[in-house]
Motif scaffolding. Sequence first.
Motif, mmCIF file in Angstrom:
data_model
loop_
_atom_site.group_PDB
_atom_site.id
_atom_site.type_symbol
_atom_site.label_atom_id
_atom_site.label_comp_id
_atom_site.label_asym_id
_atom_site.label_seq_id
_atom_site.Cartn_x
_atom_site.Cartn_y
_atom_site.Cartn_z
ATOM 1 N N GLN A 1 38.543 39.330 52.918
ATOM 2 C CA GLN A 1 37.930 39.385 51.724
ATOM 3 C C GLN A 1 36.491 38.871 51.936
ATOM 4 O O GLN A 1 35.716 39.511 51.323
ATOM 5 C CB GLN A 1 38.742 38.766 50.604
ATOM 6 N N ALA B 1 42.622 46.050 37.099
ATOM 7 C CA ALA B 1 41.347 45.717 37.216
ATOM 8 C C ALA B 1 40.614 46.777 36.728
ATOM 9 O O ALA B 1 39.322 46.230 36.186
ATOM 10 C CB ALA B 1 41.336 45.499 38.545
ATOM 11 N N ILE C 1 39.090 41.398 41.957
ATOM 12 C CA ILE C 1 38.232 40.815 40.751
ATOM 13 C C ILE C 1 36.929 40.500 41.438
ATOM 14 O O ILE C 1 35.677 40.438 40.938
ATOM 15 C CB ILE C 1 38.725 40.211 39.817
ATOM 16 N N ALA C 2 36.791 39.470 42.232
ATOM 17 C CA ALA C 2 35.737 38.781 43.004
ATOM 18 C C ALA C 2 34.720 39.818 43.585
ATOM 19 O O ALA C 2 33.665 39.783 43.548
ATOM 20 C CB ALA C 2 36.186 37.848 43.966
ATOM 21 N N GLU D 1 33.260 42.027 40.748
ATOM 22 C CA GLU D 1 32.149 41.414 40.010
ATOM 23 C C GLU D 1 30.864 41.343 40.806
ATOM 24 O O GLU D 1 29.675 41.444 40.457
ATOM 25 C CB GLU D 1 32.520 39.929 39.901
ATOM 26 N N GLU E 1 49.030 38.001 42.672
ATOM 27 C CA GLU E 1 47.746 37.471 41.974
ATOM 28 C C GLU E 1 46.553 37.015 43.003
ATOM 29 O O GLU E 1 45.800 37.141 42.382
ATOM 30 C CB GLU E 1 48.403 36.222 41.427
ATOM 31 N N LEU E 2 46.819 36.873 44.147
ATOM 32 C CA LEU E 2 46.065 36.436 45.211
ATOM 33 C C LEU E 2 45.129 37.652 45.396
ATOM 34 O O LEU E 2 43.857 37.836 45.457
ATOM 35 C CB LEU E 2 46.655 36.090 46.346
ATOM 36 N N THR E 3 45.736 38.913 45.715
ATOM 37 C CA THR E 3 45.237 40.203 45.710
ATOM 38 C C THR E 3 44.591 40.499 44.461
ATOM 39 O O THR E 3 43.340 40.926 44.876
ATOM 40 C CB THR E 3 46.342 41.278 45.875
ATOM 41 N N TYR E 4 44.884 40.301 43.166
ATOM 42 C CA TYR E 4 44.035 40.606 42.053
ATOM 43 C C TYR E 4 42.990 39.679 41.904
ATOM 44 O O TYR E 4 41.706 40.339 41.742
ATOM 45 C CB TYR E 4 44.797 40.382 41.016
ATOM 46 N N ARG E 5 42.807 38.403 42.207
ATOM 47 C CA ARG E 5 41.764 37.596 42.505
ATOM 48 C C ARG E 5 40.896 38.005 43.503
ATOM 49 O O ARG E 5 39.601 37.950 43.197
ATOM 50 C CB ARG E 5 42.204 36.224 42.691
ATOM 51 N N HIS E 6 41.142 38.386 44.581
ATOM 52 C CA HIS E 6 40.329 38.969 45.476
ATOM 53 C C HIS E 6 39.533 40.109 45.091
ATOM 54 O O HIS E 6 38.377 40.456 45.309
ATOM 55 C CB HIS E 6 41.034 39.249 46.720
ATOM 56 N N GLU F 1 41.908 36.083 53.638
ATOM 57 C CA GLU F 1 40.764 35.419 53.148
ATOM 58 C C GLU F 1 39.733 35.782 53.942
ATOM 59 O O GLU F 1 38.582 36.297 53.449
ATOM 60 C CB GLU F 1 40.962 34.071 53.366
#
Length: 339
Positions: free
Chosen positions: A93, A166, A133-134, A137, A126-131, A90
């Motif tokens: 990121q 992604a 994508i954030a 964006e 999934e955590l990696t992907y969310r990071h 975290e």
Amino acid sequence: MAATIPYRETIELEKAFASAMKSIARRADLKTHIEQTPALYSLLNRAAARYVTGESRSDGLAAQQRLMDKGYAVSLEYIGENTTNLQDCEDAQAELSHLISDLSTRNKAARVSFDLSHIGLLLDHELTYRHLIALAEQAKHANIELFISMEESAKTDDILAIYKRAARNYSHIGITLQAQLNRTEQDLIDLSSGTSRIRLVKGAYQEPESISIARSSILNERYLRLIEQAVEQGHLLSIATHDESIIDEVVRRGWIQSSAVEFEMLYGIRPDLSCKLNAAGHPVRIYLTYGQEWYLYLCHRIAEYPPNLFQAVLDMSAAEQLAPLRDYNGKNTQLVPRH
């Protein structure tokens, strides 16, 4: 009379040394010992200063600005990988987010590079992907590229899967491919359905002979084939090498004349070559790093070219603090020829 070591034995010694350095780079106990020994930490940090801009974001940003003023493109990496603690992921990121924010205020095209294992790959995909994508964006509206670095071969499938997922919605995300891996030609074919941003490296990791080839003329030939393949497929390509034989061939074949192709070189490695190419009008990107996780990075730079060990000793014993930026000239600077 001093004894001399036969050429073949010297080559074998260098290979063994490089292998040992790559193993040392992965020794968590050695890294911890260095971090907990102030005198040793300070000494090795002086050697790392040749390749790492500093430990803070401001160090990286200051170096970026000075290099861009000299006509270079820049890629910035907050050093770190193989993070196994959720809070550390975290934090990484968040640091990358701050870096993107700082770069966006400068209103200049920029690139941010990072390892997926720094932001969660070893914990949860999934955590990696969310990071990712954030970050994508956030970077989307700031004219900032994101570039995913490649890691050990055991992670390649996972890294490529997350990248491809992604990249369907974020075309400003790029991927690194390693020429040393036997699979890479097929991986590049798999990316041929659309225009991708690709960084092509030889590969710094120690890999089994069954899935890779060592640095050699054979690897150079493969590297050139991959460049040709990427150019023909229309990818945006960063040719990340300091190998002059490859660079000369790229220039000779006219690939660098394409607006989609650039040379990319590591900060502190062959600045004279970067200057020469920059002065000749070729697009050159300098890969900058910053952060406290410089131990592994220093070991890899020495492993890639064993004589860098001599340079490290000289840097540690130098009277003045190293300032590698002085070695980079602008496009119109008269260069001193090498002898």
